[in-house]
Design an enzyme around this catalytic site. Structure first.
Site, PDB file in Angstrom:
ATOM      1  N   ASP A 106      92.516  77.308  65.472  1.00  0.00           N
ATOM      2  CA  ASP A 106      91.917  75.989  65.628  1.00  0.00           C
ATOM      3  C   ASP A 106      90.615  75.917  64.840  1.00  0.00           C
ATOM      4  OD1 ASP A 106      90.924  73.496  67.206  1.00  0.00           O
ATOM      5  OD2 ASP A 106      92.858  73.938  68.116  1.00  0.00           O
ATOM      6  N   HIS A 133      86.914  70.173  69.181  1.00  0.00           N
ATOM      7  CA  HIS A 133      88.333  70.427  69.378  1.00  0.00           C
ATOM      8  C   HIS A 133      88.628  71.834  69.889  1.00  0.00           C
ATOM      9  CE1 HIS A 133      92.653  70.623  68.397  1.00  0.00           C
ATOM     10  NE2 HIS A 133      92.616  69.300  68.481  1.00  0.00           N
ATOM     11  N   SER A 176      97.668  68.024  70.604  1.00  0.00           N
ATOM     12  CA  SER A 176      96.727  69.156  70.533  1.00  0.00           C
ATOM     13  C   SER A 176      96.364  69.661  71.917  1.00  0.00           C
ATOM     14  CB  SER A 176      95.443  68.738  69.820  1.00  0.00           C
ATOM     15  OG  SER A 176      95.632  68.663  68.437  1.00  0.00           O
TER      16      SER A 176
END
Length: 596
Positions: free
Chosen positions: A240, A272, A421
């Site tokens: 990621d 994220h 995600s």
């Protein structure tokens, strides 16, 4: 009709063995995988490194399905025609293996080089290629450098390298080589990889919006509160954006190891990667799905949320060789690349489970690497169990998980997380929890178990999966209850409106599906469906465990196109039902033009 849920793999030729119903803590008789091939010797890799060091949205009509009051609203676009994004599948080997100085070879070299310096979804001026041996790679590296190329990186496990060239002429010179030179094996562009597109913010009170989970995602999946030991001994790698400073201090559970494959000089930004880690490990005040798992953070995306197939591939090899048993990739690309597929295949060959997000474009094209055979492709549902409108779908889709408005905890406070995600790490965590509780279980068997006990949704066709929900939504509660022989659970699985264009007929069919989510046969299930002042009662007899059947109701189009639409309610009942929470669904179905 009963979907056969014995298989999930996209490469359907390979039949999976059925996973026996046994206690989570004891699967001693599960057959272990055969011994894995040994890696190349350290000496050979050292030789390679020495050599390298030396050489320096929808069109047309739309269908909106709203959840009836007093609950929130939802939009479902499961089976609408969409403008699917085309996948460019690149078979590795951009230069044909033909005669040394053939016109075909020269033209292919020029075309690839010209493309490399045009604007596209790839790193400008870069090539990636690999060789069959260290000696062959050394010769190619020398050839590339002689043509003006600059070595940017190497992946030792597959003799792969990444080069940049100053211009198309230089790259063409390398690709063509001299008379008698072999074509460059596997020469291709270094395609970019990024986070899935960000879904629009969710307003639970807006008509047609998706219903967020908030802090209830794990409860929805059947995860108990006392799961502090889940994941112990099973390392989960998240490929990621990396972890921002201070995140490791608030995460629960096991140790955190960090790698950076981007070469960036900055530190990862808050966002994220932190949210993905929060869902996996849990953080201060938040429950994680595998708080006991050691977490491996492999940064493959930079501060602009961009990466490339070479870096992601390098990250996969790093994670696997570093001991990860489950990989979670909340990223994707519309382009296929052999170097990325080779990395995925390597992970799978080592018994590592690769889980990836399907994508957030809302169309019928699954992103890579999720679309590759053997990868667990994950889509998103909202808190009503319906596919999120942004969630990509297609025949490669495997499982669904919560993906709308999940509450995560970061150093910047609580952050709402939506998208495939968010769904992918939850499935990765579910797999890690099974592997932790069952040391003799393989990753493939863990995926089989989640598939076998998934909650069905979508059209009932008799197939095990469908392109909108795969095998269904992960339900760890069913997995935990699988050894209770008398556990009884009749559920309204879904309401599926079979409409792809604005209907010209007086009625359209609605499938109301019922699933036996218990472990014993249901002798009698009563189904009551009401709509527009009409009521239908039907009985289903002798439903086997996991069986799904559909009752079709013809809805009047004249009422569906009215501004208020048509409300449909469905309820099931059976004797001694142990779970009454899934016995009913209510929807407001409204046909409207797209944008209307």
């Amino acid at each position: 009709m009963t979907p056969n849920k014995s298989t999930l793999r996209k490469d359907m030729e390979k039949k999976r063995a059925n996973v026996p119903a046994r206690p989570l803590a004891a699967l001693a008789s599960v057959e272990k995988k055969k011994s894995k091939p040994k890696p190349m010797t350290v000496g050979r890799w050292v030789a390679i490194l020495v050599v390298l060091a030396v050489l320096g949205w929808c069109a047309g009509w739309g269908v909106s399905v709203y959840l009836a009051p007093p609950e929130m609203h939802i939009t479902s676009l499961d089976n609408l025609p969409t403008k699917a994004r085309a996948h460019s599948i690149n078979t590795y080997g951009g230069i044909p293996a033909v005669g040394d100085d053939s016109a075909e070879k020269k033209d292919a070299a020029s075309a690839l080089a010209d493309k490399a310096f045009q604007t596209g979804p790839y790193r400008s001026g870069e090539l990636v290629f690999r060789a069959g041996s260290a000696e062959e790679l050394a010769a190619l590296v020398a050839r590339a450098q002689a043509a003006g190329g600059v070595l940017l990186g190497a992946i030792r496990q597959v003799n792969a390298v990444r080069f940049s060239f100053p211009n198309a002429a230089s790259m063409t010179q390398f690709l063509r080589g001299n008379a008698g030179d072999e074509p460059v094996p596997g020469a291709d562009l270094n395609y970019t990889v990024s986070l899935p597109t960000t879904p629009a913010p969710t307003d639970p009170y807006a008509p047609g919006s998706l219903q967020p989970f908030g802090t209830m995602a794990l409860a929805y999946m059947g995860v108990p509160q006392d799961n502090a030991n889940w994941g112990q001994g099973v390392t989960v790698a998240m490929l990621d954006t990396g972890l921002s400073p201070g995140t490791t201090n608030i995460l629960k559970g096991g140790a955190v190891t960090q790698y950076d494959m981007t070469g960036a000089s900055d530190t990862p930004a808050l966002g994220h990667g932190d949210m993905v880690a929060s869902l996996l490990a849990g953080a201060n005040g938040e429950q994680g799905i595998v708080p006991g798992s050691p977490i491996m953070s492999v940064r493959v995306l930079d501060s602009n949320d961009q990466g490339d197939v070479f870096g992601v591939s390098d990250g996969i090899y790093t994670a696997v060789d570093g001991g990860a048993k489950v990989l979670s990739l909340s990223l994707g690309s519309s382009q296929s690349s052999d170097i990325l597929q080779a990395a995925v295949d390597y992970a799978i060959s080592q018994g590592v489970v690769v889980v990836a997000s399907a994508g957030n474009d809302g169309n019928g094209a699954i992103d890579y690497p999720a679309a590759y055979p053997g990868v667990v492709a994950v889509g998103s549902v909202d808190a009503t169990g319906q596919r999120a409108t942004f969630s990509d779908y297609g025949p490669q889709l495997d499982l669904m998980a919560p993906g709308v408005g999940l509450t995560t905890v970061t150093t910047g406070g609580n952050m709402s997380f939506s998208g495939t995600s968010a769904s992918a790490p939850l499935v990765a965590g579910a797999i890690a929890s099974l592997l932790s509780s069952n040391p003799s279980m393989t990753g493939e068997q863990a995926v089989d178990m989640l598939t076998q006990y998934a909650d069905f949704a979508g059209p009932v066709t008799g197939n095990a999966t469908n392109e909108f929900y795969g095998a269904g939504t992960v339900d760890l509660g069913r997995v935990l209850n699988r050894n209770d022989a008398i556990f009884t659970d009749a559920a309204v699985a879904d309401m599926y409106l079979d409409v792809t264009t604005m209907p010209t007929t007086p009625t359209v069919p609605l499938q109301v599906s019922v699933q036996n989510r218990g472990n014993t046969e249901l002798g009698l299930v009563n189904v009551n469906i009401s709509y527009g002042g009409q009521a239908i009662t039907q009985s289903l007899v002798g439903m086997a465990p996991n069986e799904v059947r559909a009752i079709t109701v013809d809805l009047p189009v004249a009422q569906l196109v009215q501004p208020n639409g048509l409300q449909v309610d469905a309820q099931v009942s059976t004797n001694n039902d142990d779970n009454l929470l899934n016995n009913g669904k209510a929807r407001l179905i409204h046909l409207t033009p797209a944008g209307g």
